[in-house]
Design a protein around this motif. Structure first.
Motif, PDB file in Angstrom:
ATOM      1  N   SER A  63      45.767  47.213  51.251  1.00 38.89           N
ATOM      2  CA  SER A  63      44.480  47.605  51.216  1.00 38.89           C
ATOM      3  C   SER A  63      43.799  47.480  49.892  1.00 38.89           C
ATOM      4  O   SER A  63      42.536  47.508  49.725  1.00 38.89           O
ATOM      5  N   VAL A  64      44.581  46.961  48.934  1.00 42.28           N
ATOM      6  CA  VAL A  64      43.976  46.664  47.506  1.00 42.28           C
ATOM      7  C   VAL A  64      44.288  45.309  46.987  1.00 42.28           C
ATOM      8  O   VAL A  64      43.662  44.845  46.226  1.00 42.28           O
ATOM      9  N   VAL A  65      44.882  44.330  47.984  1.00 41.99           N
ATOM     10  CA  VAL A  65      45.245  43.036  47.544  1.00 41.99           C
ATOM     11  C   VAL A  65      43.846  42.211  47.406  1.00 41.99           C
ATOM     12  O   VAL A  65      43.828  41.168  46.525  1.00 41.99           O
ATOM     13  N   HIS A  66      42.531  42.527  47.896  1.00 35.06           N
ATOM     14  CA  HIS A  66      41.627  41.937  47.784  1.00 35.06           C
ATOM     15  C   HIS A  66      40.624  42.583  46.731  1.00 35.06           C
ATOM     16  O   HIS A  66      39.477  42.007  46.359  1.00 35.06           O
ATOM     17  N   THR A  67      41.106  43.796  45.876  1.00 37.44           N
ATOM     18  CA  THR A  67      40.341  44.044  44.765  1.00 37.44           C
ATOM     19  C   THR A  67      40.542  43.447  43.335  1.00 37.44           C
ATOM     20  O   THR A  67      41.703  43.652  42.950  1.00 37.44           O
ATOM     21  N   SER A  68      39.727  42.820  42.750  1.00 34.45           N
ATOM     22  CA  SER A  68      39.905  42.168  41.611  1.00 34.45           C
ATOM     23  C   SER A  68      40.352  42.943  40.362  1.00 34.45           C
ATOM     24  O   SER A  68      41.097  42.601  39.491  1.00 34.45           O
ATOM     25  N   GLY A  69      40.087  44.533  40.455  1.00 34.59           N
ATOM     26  CA  GLY A  69      40.583  45.065  39.369  1.00 34.59           C
ATOM     27  C   GLY A  69      41.907  45.559  39.385  1.00 34.59           C
ATOM     28  O   GLY A  69      42.529  46.150  38.579  1.00 34.59           O
ATOM     29  N   ALA A  70      42.627  45.365  40.403  1.00 34.11           N
ATOM     30  CA  ALA A  70      44.022  45.324  40.722  1.00 34.11           C
ATOM     31  C   ALA A  70      44.954  44.535  40.014  1.00 34.11           C
ATOM     32  O   ALA A  70      45.871  44.591  39.842  1.00 34.11           O
ATOM     33  N   TYR A  71      44.422  43.339  39.462  1.00 34.15           N
ATOM     34  CA  TYR A  71      45.104  42.220  38.795  1.00 34.15           C
ATOM     35  C   TYR A  71      44.962  42.376  37.240  1.00 34.15           C
ATOM     36  O   TYR A  71      43.851  42.587  36.685  1.00 34.15           O
ATOM     37  N   ASP A  72      46.124  42.067  36.719  1.00 34.22           N
ATOM     38  CA  ASP A  72      46.016  42.138  35.214  1.00 34.22           C
ATOM     39  C   ASP A  72      45.923  41.069  34.425  1.00 34.22           C
ATOM     40  O   ASP A  72      45.634  40.960  33.110  1.00 34.22           O
ATOM     41  N   TYR A  73      46.290  39.788  35.092  1.00 35.17           N
ATOM     42  CA  TYR A  73      46.208  38.510  34.253  1.00 35.17           C
ATOM     43  C   TYR A  73      45.378  37.645  34.992  1.00 35.17           C
ATOM     44  O   TYR A  73      45.355  37.644  36.231  1.00 35.17           O
ATOM     45  N   TRP A  74      44.608  36.777  34.291  1.00 33.39           N
ATOM     46  CA  TRP A  74      43.631  35.979  34.974  1.00 33.39           C
ATOM     47  C   TRP A  74      43.709  34.611  34.243  1.00 33.39           C
ATOM     48  O   TRP A  74      44.114  34.359  33.174  1.00 33.39           O
ATOM     49  N   GLY A  75      43.663  33.435  34.944  1.00 33.07           N
ATOM     50  CA  GLY A  75      43.523  31.961  34.653  1.00 33.07           C
ATOM     51  C   GLY A  75      42.331  31.744  34.212  1.00 33.07           C
ATOM     52  O   GLY A  75      41.147  32.454  34.238  1.00 33.07           O
ATOM     53  N   GLN A  76      42.037  30.575  33.731  1.00 31.50           N
ATOM     54  CA  GLN A  76      40.653  30.236  33.044  1.00 31.50           C
ATOM     55  C   GLN A  76      39.765  29.683  34.124  1.00 31.50           C
ATOM     56  O   GLN A  76      38.483  29.825  33.775  1.00 31.50           O
ATOM     57  N   GLY A  77      40.047  29.561  35.306  1.00 33.52           N
ATOM     58  CA  GLY A  77      39.225  28.955  36.544  1.00 33.52           C
ATOM     59  C   GLY A  77      39.358  27.621  36.553  1.00 33.52           C
ATOM     60  O   GLY A  77      39.279  26.834  35.545  1.00 33.52           O
ATOM     61  N   THR A  78      39.068  26.805  37.671  1.00 28.70           N
ATOM     62  CA  THR A  78      38.774  25.401  37.959  1.00 28.70           C
ATOM     63  C   THR A  78      37.597  25.424  38.981  1.00 28.70           C
ATOM     64  O   THR A  78      37.654  26.252  39.939  1.00 28.70           O
ATOM     65  N   GLN A  79      36.619  24.611  38.855  1.00 31.05           N
ATOM     66  CA  GLN A  79      35.581  24.316  39.389  1.00 31.05           C
ATOM     67  C   GLN A  79      35.750  23.297  40.638  1.00 31.05           C
ATOM     68  O   GLN A  79      36.422  22.481  40.699  1.00 31.05           O
ATOM     69  N   VAL A  80      35.341  24.098  41.835  1.00 35.70           N
ATOM     70  CA  VAL A  80      35.531  23.182  43.146  1.00 35.70           C
ATOM     71  C   VAL A  80      33.989  23.141  43.659  1.00 35.70           C
ATOM     72  O   VAL A  80      33.175  23.926  43.602  1.00 35.70           O
ATOM     73  N   THR A  81      33.651  22.000  44.026  1.00 43.65           N
ATOM     74  CA  THR A  81      32.330  21.606  44.479  1.00 43.65           C
ATOM     75  C   THR A  81      32.451  20.668  45.634  1.00 43.65           C
ATOM     76  O   THR A  81      33.135  19.733  45.874  1.00 43.65           O
ATOM     77  N   VAL A  82      31.717  21.309  46.945  1.00 48.98           N
ATOM     78  CA  VAL A  82      31.745  20.767  48.094  1.00 48.98           C
ATOM     79  C   VAL A  82      30.268  20.056  48.199  1.00 48.98           C
ATOM     80  O   VAL A  82      29.586  20.963  48.478  1.00 48.98           O
ATOM     81  N   SER A  83      30.422  18.870  48.564  1.00 51.20           N
ATOM     82  CA  SER A  83      29.047  18.256  48.983  1.00 51.20           C
ATOM     83  C   SER A  83      28.921  18.200  50.261  1.00 51.20           C
ATOM     84  O   SER A  83      29.786  18.031  51.189  1.00 51.20           O
ATOM     85  N   SER A  84      27.780  18.242  50.789  1.00 48.75           N
ATOM     86  CA  SER A  84      27.212  18.209  52.095  1.00 48.75           C
ATOM     87  C   SER A  84      26.936  16.747  52.547  1.00 48.75           C
ATOM     88  O   SER A  84      26.893  15.977  51.840  1.00 48.75           O
TER      89      SER A  84
END
Length: 126
Positions: free
Chosen positions: A105-126
């Motif tokens: 019930s909480v796997v989808h909740t961002s507040g449940a996670y303690d560690y985060w990566g820096q992010g990677t950009q994904v761009t999908v062109s139409s």
């Protein structure tokens, strides 16, 4: 724990992309790893999660059937295979980790996670 996300880039609609999330530092077999994404002007959205102890995957409704989350059994690396990409998948993708198995019930909740990566950009062109 440090998380390193990679694999983002530009892909055409209908194409595929694989993101990687590598964890370093102290990690445990009971952790939960997830991918979230955030598009400009929108809230952070749950994409997928994997419970490392049993390999159970969870998916957001918008990616179900198109994305697959899985792990490299020999390393603390979790992948997000993106197939049938859509322009609405365009976002910065973040991987996240918590050192326990989250209940469904909480796997989808961002507040449940303690560690985060820096992010990677994904761009999908139409």
């Amino acid at each position: 724990v440090q998380l390193q996300a990679s694999g983002g880039g530009l892909v055409q609609a209908g194409g595929s992309l694989r993101l990687s999330c590598e964890a370093s530092g102290r990690t445990f077999s009971s952790n939960t790893v997830a991918w979230f994404r955030q598009a400009p002007g929108k809230e952070r959205e749950f994409v997928a999660a994997l419970t490392m102890s049993d390999g159970q995957g969870f998916y957001g409704d918008s990616v179900k059937g198109r994305f697959t989350i899985f792990r490299d059994g020999g390393k603390i690396t979790v992948y997000l295979q993106m197939n049938s990409a859509k322009p609405e998948d365009t976002a910065v993708y973040y991987c996240a980790l918590v050192k326990r198995r989250l209940i469904n019930s909480v796997v989808h909740t961002s507040g449940a996670y303690d560690y985060w990566g820096q992010g990677t950009q994904v761009t999908v062109s139409s």
